[in-house]
Design an enzyme around this catalytic site. Structure first.
Site, mmCIF file in Angstrom:
data_model
loop_
_atom_site.group_PDB
_atom_site.id
_atom_site.type_symbol
_atom_site.label_atom_id
_atom_site.label_comp_id
_atom_site.label_asym_id
_atom_site.label_seq_id
_atom_site.Cartn_x
_atom_site.Cartn_y
_atom_site.Cartn_z
ATOM 1 N N GLY A 31 0.834 -1.211 0.000
ATOM 2 C CA GLY A 31 0.000 0.000 0.000
ATOM 3 C C GLY A 31 0.862 1.251 0.000
ATOM 4 N N HIS A 34 2.627 4.719 -4.888
ATOM 5 C CA HIS A 34 3.201 5.872 -5.587
ATOM 6 C C HIS A 34 3.328 5.517 -7.059
ATOM 7 C CE1 HIS A 34 6.799 3.471 -5.472
ATOM 8 N NE2 HIS A 34 6.844 3.507 -4.144
ATOM 9 N N HIS A 37 4.531 2.047 -8.089
ATOM 10 C CA HIS A 37 3.544 0.958 -8.057
ATOM 11 C C HIS A 37 2.617 1.035 -9.271
ATOM 12 C CE1 HIS A 37 4.288 1.461 -3.576
ATOM 13 N NE2 HIS A 37 4.481 0.173 -3.734
ATOM 14 N N ARG A 151 12.446 -3.401 -9.650
ATOM 15 C CA ARG A 151 13.877 -3.715 -9.524
ATOM 16 C C ARG A 151 14.519 -3.068 -8.303
ATOM 17 N NH1 ARG A 151 16.743 -5.073 -14.791
ATOM 18 N NH2 ARG A 151 18.583 -4.730 -13.553
ATOM 19 N N ASP A 153 13.842 -3.275 -5.271
ATOM 20 C CA ASP A 153 14.008 -4.272 -4.203
ATOM 21 C C ASP A 153 14.729 -5.490 -4.775
ATOM 22 O OD1 ASP A 153 12.661 -2.811 -2.100
ATOM 23 O OD2 ASP A 153 10.857 -3.110 -3.294
ATOM 24 N N VAL A 179 11.344 3.513 -10.815
ATOM 25 C CA VAL A 179 10.828 4.834 -11.191
ATOM 26 C C VAL A 179 11.470 5.843 -10.238
ATOM 27 C CG1 VAL A 179 8.765 6.257 -11.477
ATOM 28 C CG2 VAL A 179 8.674 3.810 -11.985
ATOM 29 N N SER A 188 9.803 5.684 -3.248
ATOM 30 C CA SER A 188 9.597 4.747 -2.145
ATOM 31 C C SER A 188 8.554 5.347 -1.219
ATOM 32 C CB SER A 188 10.911 4.552 -1.375
ATOM 33 O OG SER A 188 10.656 3.978 -0.110
#
Ligand code: PAF
Length: 324
Positions: A31, A34, A37, A151, A153, A179, A188
């Site tokens: 959740g 941003h 996502h 990518r 993570d 991004v 993040s």
């Protein structure tokens, strides 16, 4: 777009979709969505007929209670952002409660040996067991044909790739480009916890990766394979110059194993810069960084030897500060 909160309802709906011959993509999230996502969801929409976005703040992957408590829970705003994707909006938002996902204290965990013990795993005990377990549960609940992960993570993706292979899970993993903000900072959910000074200091993280890419390119220009020691020193010097940043680690590792690069596989001697044998590209190098600003831990990486990843990083950071 439909919100589903129970495992039984989601399975029922997705069984129905499969009976109609539709393929399913899953974009798992914590959740606080941003643009990164949303980019993942758009990519997911290109890979399957039906997209499921899970929104679940998974308690078992947080090693600190204060970090779990501080994690933003913004389901209404998340759904509005997803709806704004129009034709690419997911068909289902799976937003289970903690009791739905963990009705009793879990006794089964998915543990991936080795790659969970280094980098993030070294300072966040149990974190990757929490991730591996919840992602396995999500795969079993959704049964996706494709699952999409960012990518940024990188280590998480290595862990997930490992248990998907080891446990023969029938899902294809799609990894999406990081991004970035206009100054290169990777998006993040944690960025929103930085104040203006912290935010300015955090911009050194992508700059450090840029320095690493440039060092690698200098090596190539000099006719040798990128030297891990040179690449790491360039990144570390950039980060160390910013007193507001506390460096967690700057490491240059093999992107598959997360172990130190094997000089033999890079085609040279153990000591000093290496040159691959004629006609062979050296193994890529993952430059991975963790640094904290005002107690907010941020991670980022670039894969040296993946030209697209190098180019994306340079473009994102050089647009903001062309002459540094
Ligand atoms: O990367 C994340 O957002 C989380 O670790 C994930 C994959 C959704 C598991 O909770």
């Amino acid at each position: 777009m439909r919100r589903v909160t129970t495992i039984a309802d989601l399975r029922g709906a997705l069984d129905d979709e499969r009976r109609r011959g539709r393929t399913i993509a899953l974009a798992p999230t914590l959740g606080a969505l941003h643009e990164g996502h949303l980019a993942n969801v758009r990519i997911a929409a290109g890979h399957a007929d039906v997209v499921v976005v899970s929104v679940f703040v998974n308690p078992t992957q947080f090693d600190r209670a204060d970090d779990l408590a501080a994690y933003p829970r913004t389901l209404e705003a998340d759904e509005a952002a997803l709806r704004s994707l129009g034709a690419d909006a997911p068909a289902y938002v799976f937003a289970p409660s903690e009791a739905e996902m963990y009705p009793s204290s879990p006794r089964t965990t998915v543990h991936v040996a080795g790659v969970t013990e280094v980098l993030e795993g070294a300072s966040r005990p149990g974190h990757f067991d929490g991730v591996a377990t919840v992602v396995t549960k999500l795969f079993n609940i959704v049964g996706p044909d494709v699952a999409v992960f960012g990518r940024k993570d990188f280590q998480q993706n290595v862990v997930i790739g490992r248990f998907v292979a080891d446990l023969d899970l029938p899902v294809r993993l799609v990894l999406t480009p990081t991004v970035r903000e206009p100054d290169g900072l990777a998006l993040s959910s944690r960025n929103r916890r930085l104040d203006a000074d912290g935010r300015a200091a955090a911009a050194a993280i992508p700059k450090a990766l840029r320095a690493a890419v440039r060092a690698a390119r200098e090596d190539r220009t000099a006719g040798r394979a990128p030297d891990p020691t040179h690449v790491r020193a360039a990144a570390l010097a950039t980060l160390s110059a910013v007193p507001a940043l506390t460096v967690g680690y700057v490491e240059v590792v093999d992107p598959d194993t997360l172990a130190p690069p094997d000089p033999a596989a890079r085609g040279g001697e153990a000591a000093g810069p290496t040159t691959p044998p004629a006609g062979r590209e050296p193994r890529p190098l993952l430059v991975t960084v963790a640094a904290s600003v005002d107690g907010v831990r941020l991670i980022d990486n670039v894969e040296i030897g993946d030209t697209d990843d190098e180019d994306r990083l340079l473009a994102a950071t050089e647009a903001a500060t062309p002459h540094q």
